[in-house]
Scaffold this motif. Structure first.
Motif, mmCIF file in Angstrom:
data_model
loop_
_atom_site.group_PDB
_atom_site.id
_atom_site.type_symbol
_atom_site.label_atom_id
_atom_site.label_comp_id
_atom_site.label_asym_id
_atom_site.label_seq_id
_atom_site.Cartn_x
_atom_site.Cartn_y
_atom_site.Cartn_z
ATOM 1 N N LEU A 1 0.776 -1.029 -0.081
ATOM 2 C CA LEU A 1 0.043 -0.037 0.057
ATOM 3 C C LEU A 1 0.795 1.326 -0.087
ATOM 4 O O LEU A 1 0.327 2.087 -0.865
ATOM 5 C CB LEU A 1 -0.949 -0.219 1.166
ATOM 6 C CG LEU A 1 -1.983 -0.859 1.394
ATOM 7 C CD1 LEU A 1 -2.935 -0.942 2.397
ATOM 8 C CD2 LEU A 1 -3.090 -0.975 0.067
ATOM 9 N N SER B 1 -6.658 3.607 1.711
ATOM 10 C CA SER B 1 -5.590 3.006 0.556
ATOM 11 C C SER B 1 -6.326 1.458 0.285
ATOM 12 O O SER B 1 -6.156 0.990 -0.580
ATOM 13 C CB SER B 1 -4.370 2.833 0.747
ATOM 14 O OG SER B 1 -3.560 2.708 -0.292
ATOM 15 N N LYS C 1 -9.530 1.158 -1.298
ATOM 16 C CA LYS C 1 -9.457 1.533 -2.808
ATOM 17 C C LYS C 1 -8.794 0.399 -3.571
ATOM 18 O O LYS C 1 -9.261 -0.023 -4.652
ATOM 19 C CB LYS C 1 -8.436 2.738 -2.980
ATOM 20 C CG LYS C 1 -8.451 3.109 -4.571
ATOM 21 C CD LYS C 1 -7.808 4.593 -4.467
ATOM 22 C CE LYS C 1 -6.501 4.522 -3.938
ATOM 23 N NZ LYS C 1 -5.782 5.957 -4.429
ATOM 24 N N ASP D 1 0.371 3.264 -3.646
ATOM 25 C CA ASP D 1 -0.515 4.687 -3.335
ATOM 26 C C ASP D 1 0.461 5.897 -3.330
ATOM 27 O O ASP D 1 0.963 6.101 -2.505
ATOM 28 C CB ASP D 1 -1.267 4.480 -2.167
ATOM 29 C CG ASP D 1 -2.404 5.517 -1.869
ATOM 30 O OD1 ASP D 1 -2.447 6.544 -2.775
ATOM 31 O OD2 ASP D 1 -3.526 5.093 -1.442
ATOM 32 N N ASP E 1 -5.403 6.925 6.481
ATOM 33 C CA ASP E 1 -4.750 6.841 5.035
ATOM 34 C C ASP E 1 -4.853 5.233 4.573
ATOM 35 O O ASP E 1 -4.896 5.059 3.698
ATOM 36 C CB ASP E 1 -3.766 7.553 5.118
ATOM 37 C CG ASP E 1 -3.735 8.904 5.394
ATOM 38 O OD1 ASP E 1 -4.836 9.563 5.086
ATOM 39 O OD2 ASP E 1 -2.831 9.684 5.807
#
Length: 302
Positions: free
Chosen positions: A28, A288, A291, A32, A284
């Motif tokens: 991640l 991430s 997503k 990202d 965060d």
């Protein structure tokens, strides 16, 4: 036999979970672009350290639960001790670097990008590995210069300093003094840096008027502070010490020949909890991950 099977299942789940969660954090923070910051760069390195750290001891412990009287060769024992001590020292140093990162982000936000540049972050991480390698090399060389005698049987599930000192034929006081001095210098130095950083952070946050970002400023540090407390706070929780100060505690009849039990906390539990702490408390990371899951699901349906 049933107990060994149960323990094997538990520790296998813990080990696999540790690997999966830390690999997820690495992926991640790598793919990202919103997580391409110094804080997540250091977190990615902590996740990698935890993977290496737990892989140094747990796989062999799992094998030990399946096979009785399992022996380890001298070269393998030397390598295991060196890697384990190096990773432990590197993690302590990295936690100090992460505390400094939070200090700069909160106390000098306008200069954060300049101070915590990519080159600086790389040097900090490289420094933690160098410190760890030097620390591990000194103790490994010092330990295996000793003559060993008797059954050479370790009351432990991996090669560690204390069990090795116990089977030596000569007085190990010089070795114990070296462990105390070097370990104390490293761990106390890192702890003081972390403590100093958080004192400055607290003073800076308290100077912010209520309702103007005080809560947000503290929330960015909570996850790291919990990890620090797990790593160093086990001194109190585990009666005189664990991972950080295990070798600097006074001898105790209660803890006699129980180093293996204390070791489980910082070789197994802490690396297992670290990624959970960061992922569960970090919006965060959560965003991430969500997503990434949505993207994978959409590609599968397409």
């Amino acid at each position: 036999m049933k107990l060994k099977s149960l323990l094997f299942s538990i520790f296998l789940i813990v080990y696999l979970s540790t690997l999966i969660w830390n690999v997820v954090i690495i992926i991640l923070t790598k793919i990202d672009h919103h997580l391409q910051t110094p804080m997540y760069f250091l977190l990615r390195n902590l996740a990698f350290l935890d993977i290496c750290y737990t892989s140094t001891t747990l796989p062999r412990m799992l094998v030990n639960l399946l096979i009785e009287h399992l022996a380890i060769s001298l070269p393998a024992c030397i390598i295991q001790l060196f890697v384990f001590l190096s990773l432990a020292a590197s993690e302590s140093s990295l936690l100090a670097a992460m505390a400094y990162d939070r200090y700069v982000a909160i106390c000098n936000p306008l200069r954060y990008s300049l101070i915590m540049s990519k080159d600086v972050c790389l040097l900090m991480v490289a420094g933690t590995w160098v410190i760890g390698a030097i620390y591990g090399a000194i103790h490994t060389a010092n330990t295996f210069r000793l003559p060993f005698c008797g059954s050479n049987a370790l009351n432990h599930y991996f090669c560690d300093i204390l069990p090795l000192l116990k089977i030596s034929c000569i007085d190990t006081l010089p070795n114990e003094a070296t462990v105390f001095v070097l370990g104390g210098f490293l761990m106390l130095g890192c702890f003081l840096m972390i403590f100093g950083s958080y004192v400055q952070i607290l003073l800076s946050v308290l100077s912010i008027p209520k309702g103007c970002g005080r809560k947000k400023g503290l929330s960015t540090c909570v996850s790291h502070l919990i990890v620090v407390l797990l790593f160093y706070g086990s001194v109190v929780l585990l009666f005189y010490g664990s991972g950080s100060f295990m070798y600097m505690r006074p001898k105790s009849t209660l803890l006699a020949d129980k180093e293996w039990l204390l070791s489980l906390f910082y070789t197994c539990i802490t690396p297992f909890l670290n990624p959970l702490i960061y992922s569960l408390r970090n919006k965060d990371i959560q965003g991430s991950l969500a997503k990434l899951v949505r993207t994978a699901f959409q590609r599968k349906n397409f």
